[in-house]
Write an enzyme that holds these catalytic residues in place. Structure first.
Site, PDB file in Angstrom:
ATOM      1  N   THR A  42      55.488  14.213  14.718  1.00 21.75           N
ATOM      2  CA  THR A  42      54.252  14.279  15.506  1.00 21.75           C
ATOM      3  C   THR A  42      54.301  15.384  16.561  1.00 21.75           C
ATOM      4  O   THR A  42      53.265  15.947  16.924  1.00 21.75           O
ATOM      5  CB  THR A  42      53.995  12.911  16.164  1.00 21.75           C
ATOM      6  OG1 THR A  42      53.856  11.954  15.118  1.00 21.75           O
ATOM      7  CG2 THR A  42      52.741  12.905  17.003  1.00 21.75           C
ATOM      8  N   ALA A  48      48.638  19.506  22.444  1.00 20.66           N
ATOM      9  CA  ALA A  48      49.452  20.388  23.298  1.00 20.66           C
ATOM     10  C   ALA A  48      49.000  20.420  24.753  1.00 20.66           C
ATOM     11  O   ALA A  48      49.149  21.425  25.439  1.00 20.66           O
ATOM     12  CB  ALA A  48      49.502  21.806  22.712  1.00 20.66           C
ATOM     13  N   ILE A  49      48.449  19.302  25.201  1.00 13.89           N
ATOM     14  CA  ILE A  49      47.985  19.237  26.592  1.00 13.89           C
ATOM     15  C   ILE A  49      49.055  18.578  27.454  1.00 13.89           C
ATOM     16  O   ILE A  49      49.590  17.522  27.089  1.00 13.89           O
ATOM     17  CB  ILE A  49      46.690  18.384  26.711  1.00 13.89           C
ATOM     18  CG1 ILE A  49      45.630  18.808  25.682  1.00 13.89           C
ATOM     19  CG2 ILE A  49      46.134  18.428  28.141  1.00 13.89           C
ATOM     20  CD1 ILE A  49      45.165  20.212  25.765  1.00 13.89           C
ATOM     21  N   HIS A  51      48.889  16.501  30.133  1.00 11.75           N
ATOM     22  CA  HIS A  51      47.827  15.737  30.791  1.00 11.75           C
ATOM     23  C   HIS A  51      48.121  15.544  32.277  1.00 11.75           C
ATOM     24  O   HIS A  51      49.267  15.284  32.656  1.00 11.75           O
ATOM     25  CB  HIS A  51      47.683  14.367  30.134  1.00 11.75           C
ATOM     26  CG  HIS A  51      47.108  14.438  28.747  1.00 11.75           C
ATOM     27  ND1 HIS A  51      45.779  14.709  28.517  1.00 11.75           N
ATOM     28  CD2 HIS A  51      47.674  14.292  27.530  1.00 11.75           C
ATOM     29  CE1 HIS A  51      45.557  14.719  27.206  1.00 11.75           C
ATOM     30  NE2 HIS A  51      46.695  14.474  26.584  1.00 11.75           N
ATOM     31  N   ARG A 312      49.592   9.533  15.531  1.00 14.46           N
ATOM     32  CA  ARG A 312      49.963   8.862  16.779  1.00 14.46           C
ATOM     33  C   ARG A 312      50.739   7.592  16.438  1.00 14.46           C
ATOM     34  O   ARG A 312      50.364   6.884  15.495  1.00 14.46           O
ATOM     35  CB  ARG A 312      48.712   8.476  17.570  1.00 14.46           C
ATOM     36  CG  ARG A 312      47.756   9.620  17.896  1.00 14.46           C
ATOM     37  CD  ARG A 312      46.462   9.043  18.428  1.00 14.46           C
ATOM     38  NE  ARG A 312      45.443  10.031  18.729  1.00 14.46           N
ATOM     39  CZ  ARG A 312      44.534  10.470  17.854  1.00 14.46           C
ATOM     40  NH1 ARG A 312      44.551  10.048  16.593  1.00 14.46           N
ATOM     41  NH2 ARG A 312      43.612  11.340  18.220  1.00 14.46           N
ATOM     42  N   CYS A 401      49.856  39.707  11.755  1.00 16.79           N
ATOM     43  CA  CYS A 401      48.826  39.016  12.560  1.00 16.79           C
ATOM     44  C   CYS A 401      49.310  38.765  13.985  1.00 16.79           C
ATOM     45  O   CYS A 401      48.576  38.927  14.936  1.00 16.79           O
ATOM     46  CB  CYS A 401      48.450  37.682  11.936  1.00 16.79           C
ATOM     47  SG  CYS A 401      47.836  37.779  10.266  1.00 16.79           S
TER      48      CYS A 401
HETATM   49  C1  LIG Z   1      46.532  13.774  17.294  1.00 16.08           C
HETATM   50  C2  LIG Z   1      47.511  13.731  18.410  1.00 16.08           C
HETATM   51  C3  LIG Z   1      47.243  14.356  19.622  1.00 16.08           C
HETATM   52  C4  LIG Z   1      48.134  14.291  20.676  1.00 16.08           C
HETATM   53  N1  LIG Z   1      47.912  15.022  21.800  1.00 16.08           N
HETATM   54  C5  LIG Z   1      48.790  14.966  22.822  1.00 16.08           C
HETATM   55  C6  LIG Z   1      48.604  15.762  23.984  1.00 16.08           C
HETATM   56  O1  LIG Z   1      47.714  16.608  24.044  1.00 16.08           O
HETATM   57  N2  LIG Z   1      49.438  15.586  25.011  1.00 16.08           N
HETATM   58  C7  LIG Z   1      50.445  14.685  24.983  1.00 16.08           C
HETATM   59  O2  LIG Z   1      51.124  14.522  25.989  1.00 16.08           O
HETATM   60  N3  LIG Z   1      50.708  13.967  23.865  1.00 16.08           N
HETATM   61  C8  LIG Z   1      49.913  14.107  22.779  1.00 16.08           C
HETATM   62  N4  LIG Z   1      50.155  13.417  21.642  1.00 16.08           N
HETATM   63  C9  LIG Z   1      51.330  12.572  21.569  1.00 16.08           C
HETATM   64  C10 LIG Z   1      52.611  13.335  21.288  1.00 16.08           C
HETATM   65  O3  LIG Z   1      52.405  14.331  20.303  1.00 16.08           O
HETATM   66  C11 LIG Z   1      53.663  12.335  20.808  1.00 16.08           C
HETATM   67  O4  LIG Z   1      53.723  11.264  21.702  1.00 16.08           O
HETATM   68  C12 LIG Z   1      55.042  12.959  20.722  1.00 16.08           C
HETATM   69  O5  LIG Z   1      55.028  14.147  19.974  1.00 16.08           O
HETATM   70  C13 LIG Z   1      55.991  11.952  20.077  1.00 16.08           C
HETATM   71  O6  LIG Z   1      57.247  12.532  19.985  1.00 16.08           O
HETATM   72  P1  LIG Z   1      58.443  11.755  19.301  1.00 16.08           P
HETATM   73  O7  LIG Z   1      59.648  12.582  19.506  1.00 16.08           O
HETATM   74  O8  LIG Z   1      58.451  10.349  19.784  1.00 16.08           O
HETATM   75  O9  LIG Z   1      58.042  11.657  17.759  1.00 16.08           O
HETATM   76  P2  LIG Z   1      58.202  12.720  16.574  1.00 16.08           P
HETATM   77  O10 LIG Z   1      57.898  14.091  17.005  1.00 16.08           O
HETATM   78  O11 LIG Z   1      57.435  12.175  15.418  1.00 16.08           O
HETATM   79  O12 LIG Z   1      59.758  12.677  16.243  1.00 16.08           O
HETATM   80  C14 LIG Z   1      60.368  11.591  15.611  1.00 16.08           C
HETATM   81  C15 LIG Z   1      61.471  12.107  14.729  1.00 16.08           C
HETATM   82  O13 LIG Z   1      62.193  10.997  14.203  1.00 16.08           O
HETATM   83  C16 LIG Z   1      62.618  11.335  12.900  1.00 16.08           C
HETATM   84  N5  LIG Z   1      62.922  10.102  12.168  1.00 16.08           N
HETATM   85  C17 LIG Z   1      62.083   9.084  11.901  1.00 16.08           C
HETATM   86  N6  LIG Z   1      62.716   8.131  11.194  1.00 16.08           N
HETATM   87  C18 LIG Z   1      63.992   8.555  11.014  1.00 16.08           C
HETATM   88  C19 LIG Z   1      65.128   8.004  10.346  1.00 16.08           C
HETATM   89  N7  LIG Z   1      65.095   6.831   9.726  1.00 16.08           N
HETATM   90  N8  LIG Z   1      66.278   8.725  10.346  1.00 16.08           N
HETATM   91  C20 LIG Z   1      66.352   9.934  10.970  1.00 16.08           C
HETATM   92  N9  LIG Z   1      65.297  10.490  11.604  1.00 16.08           N
HETATM   93  C21 LIG Z   1      64.128   9.815  11.638  1.00 16.08           C
HETATM   94  C22 LIG Z   1      61.430  12.095  12.324  1.00 16.08           C
HETATM   95  O14 LIG Z   1      61.811  12.915  11.241  1.00 16.08           O
HETATM   96  C23 LIG Z   1      60.948  12.885  13.532  1.00 16.08           C
HETATM   97  O15 LIG Z   1      61.474  14.197  13.546  1.00 16.08           O
HETATM   98  C24 LIG Z   1      49.303  13.518  20.542  1.00 16.08           C
HETATM   99  C25 LIG Z   1      49.590  12.897  19.318  1.00 16.08           C
HETATM  100  C26 LIG Z   1      48.720  13.046  18.247  1.00 16.08           C
HETATM  101  C27 LIG Z   1      49.070  12.474  16.927  1.00 16.08           C
END
Ligand SMILES: Cc1cc2nc3c(=O)[nH]c(=O)nc-3n(C[C@H](O)[C@H](O)[C@H](O)COP(=O)(O)OP(=O)(O)OC[C@H]3O[C@@H](n4cnc5c(N)ncnc54)[C@H](O)[C@@H]3O)c2cc1C
Length: 474
Positions: A42, A48-49, A51, A312, A401
């Site tokens: 994700t 990319a805000i 907030h 999300r 680009c």
């Molecule tokens: C549409 C959308 C808009 C958003 N806009 C914003 C914004 O503007 N500002 C903001 O602050 N937040 C925003 N968010 C939220 C933000 O993007 C997420 O909260 C954040 O990126 C989550 O990061 P993470 O590291 O928890 O998850 P992820 O980036 O998903 O990382 C999790 C990792 O775990 C790994 N993984 C999963 N299961 C396993 C396993 N069994 N074994 C090994 N590896 C595993 C995956 O491969 C992945 O790389 C938005 C989210 C979305 C979907």
């Protein structure tokens, strides 16, 4: 050999932030991810805000992490050298009857400790942002909101963690976790790893990882958000991030510039069953465009260069789950928006908890600074000449680009953790992110990856294994 103090599952922005913050302490740390690189979930597909922090309900973990995270991003963008612009945001209100909702957001912001908030009239909003609709009657202006490069920030956290001794293991999927004498055995498709402490930062799969260990089960719903990305030619139509009043499903459709000068429009919000389904659909794209036009009627959608979606990690309680769930097992689960903003604060909090529990001391030789890859396109002619003299590869433009040179691509591959795929290169230096969407530079980037990784070209992947672009051995 496979024994660590801390294993972090997930190399998204949250896992990498936790690694970066924990690497300040004298701990042996390993980050494990099932994909081939950092920032493959994700964290690569969001608005990319950074907030400001007025959206989350006061008292929630989201609210605390958001405000602290935004403050940390401001500082870390300087020490870790990633792109961040404090462009400010506007929440638009189109109906006098909804103005109390703006005041509600304002009050929440004040309670959460957000500075620089004000409610302004429609005309004042149009003065700040001439392209917004004539129907706007009022807006919440948040001076401290920002935009950030989500890939750049995640890579910066990971590189800084690696510099301070953190190991990264990719293409390694966690299948099970068992309690052991000294902590946990993490069972993966590439063998077993022992750790005293485990951090669950597995994004939309953080419920699966949590449920392997904890008795109280949780469930995450993947809530898909689709976007439309427009060319840099029209990237300055708005300068602020322009929101509409939030709905039950989230912050609604926004129109924003990106730190790279594009315009981003979206996201939609749709609950789906498949945690891998990041497709875009014609109906959601049409819906996003329609809603965005309400805020900024003149968006030139004929300048669209691509669409994408992200998932999300929505939890039932509408809040982040962060902390020690059972002896030595720590969650950073249900990290939906504002998870990107909150990541450095989540990492900081987990590092405090784990260092206290383990008694680990701060390292005397911790390196706080990191330098990004120099971008030839942003240099003065003198600096460009100087760098090309030292390394002629910087004089060979591969991505036309975005004006990305061979030197930048080689640097992206040689960093630790370095790019091993086309997407890895793209996220680190933007080769393939421009108007032609990698149509032109893909063959040259494949050749460079093959040469630097010492593999045949038909083994170079776009991302995970199976995504090779050349099918026959050359
Ligand atoms: C549409 C959308 C808009 C958003 N806009 C914003 C914004 O503007 N500002 C903001 O602050 N937040 C925003 N968010 C939220 C933000 O993007 C997420 O909260 C954040 O990126 C989550 O990061 P993470 O590291 O928890 O998850 P992820 O980036 O998903 O990382 C999790 C990792 O775990 C790994 N993984 C999963 N299961 C396993 C396993 N069994 N074994 C090994 N590896 C595993 C995956 O491969 C992945 O790389 C938005 C989210 C979305 C979907």
């Amino acid at each position: 050999m496979n024994k660590y103090d801390v294993i972090i599952i997930g190399a998204g922005v949250v896992g990498c932030a936790a690694a970066m913050q924990l690497s300040k302490y004298d701990l042996k740390i390993c980050v494990i991810d099932k994909e081939e690189d950092v920032c493959s979930g994700t964290s690569k597909a969001n608005s990319a805000i950074a907030h400001a922090g007025f959206d989350a309900l006061p008292g929630t973990i989201k609210a605390k992490m958001n405000v602290r995270g935004a403050e940390l991003i401001r500082q870390l963008s300087k020490t870790l050298d990633f792109s961040y612009i404090e462009n400010g945001s506007l929440v638009l209100c189109f109906d006098e009857a909804d103005i109390p909702k703006l005041h509600e957001l304002y009050d929440r912001g004040i309670k959460n400790g957000v500075s620089g908030l004000s409610i302004i009239s429609g005309d004042e909003a149009r003065e700040l942002e001439p392209a917004i609709s004539g129907e706007v009657v009022a807006a919440l202006y948040a001076k401290t909101a920002g935009i950030v490069c989500p890939f750049g920030m995640t890579v910066a956290f990971a590189e800084n963690a690696a510099t301070n001794g953190v190991l990264f293991r990719f293409l390694t999927e966690v299948k099970d976790i068992k309690k052991s004498d000294g902590g946990y055995t993490v069972i993966t498709d590439k063998g077993e790893f022992d750790a005293k402490y485990v951090v669950n930062a597995a994004g939309v799969y953080s419920d699966v990882i949590h449920n392997l260990v904890c008795e109280d089960k949780i469930e995450i719903t993947a809530r898909r958000g689709e976007y439309v990305l427009l060319d840099r030619e029209v990237g300055d139509l708005v300068k602020h991030t322009v929101f509409q009043l939030p709905t039950k499903l989230g912050k609604g459709v926004l129109v924003t510039p990106t730190v790279h000068g594009n315009m981003l429009v979206g996201p939609s919000a749709e609950d789906i069953d498949d945690k891998e389904d990041t497709e875009t659909t014609a109906s959601s794209t049409a819906n996003v465009k329609e809603k965005a036009k309400k805020s900024v009627p003149g968006i030139p959608f004929n300048k669209t260069i691509t669409g994408f979606s992200g998932l999300r990690a929505h939890g039932a309680d509408d809040d982040f789950i962060i902390g020690e769930m059972t002896d030595g097992f720590f969650d950073a689960a249900c990290i939906e928006s504002p998870g990107l903003t909150s990541a450095p604060a989540i990492g900081e909090y987990l590092a405090i908890l784990i260092s206290k529990k383990s008694g680990a001391e701060l390292k005397a030789d911790y390196i706080a600074e990191r330098k990004g890859i120099p971008h030839i396109a942003k240099m003065t002619p003198e600096k460009r000449t100087e760098i090309i003299k030292k390394n002629p590869l910087y004089g060979n433009i591969i991505c036309r680009c975005e004006s990305i040179s061979e030197g930048e691509i080689v640097d992206a591959i040689k960093r630790v953790p370095g790019a091993v795929s086309l997407d890895g290169v793209k996220r680190r230096v933007r080769a393939g992110m421009g108007r032609c969407q990698a149509g032109f530079c893909t063959p040259a980037t494949i050749a460079i990856l093959a040469r630097e990784l010492n593999i045949p070209e038909n083994e170079v992947t776009k991302n995970r294994p199976g995504s090779e672009q050349i099918k026959e051995k050359l």
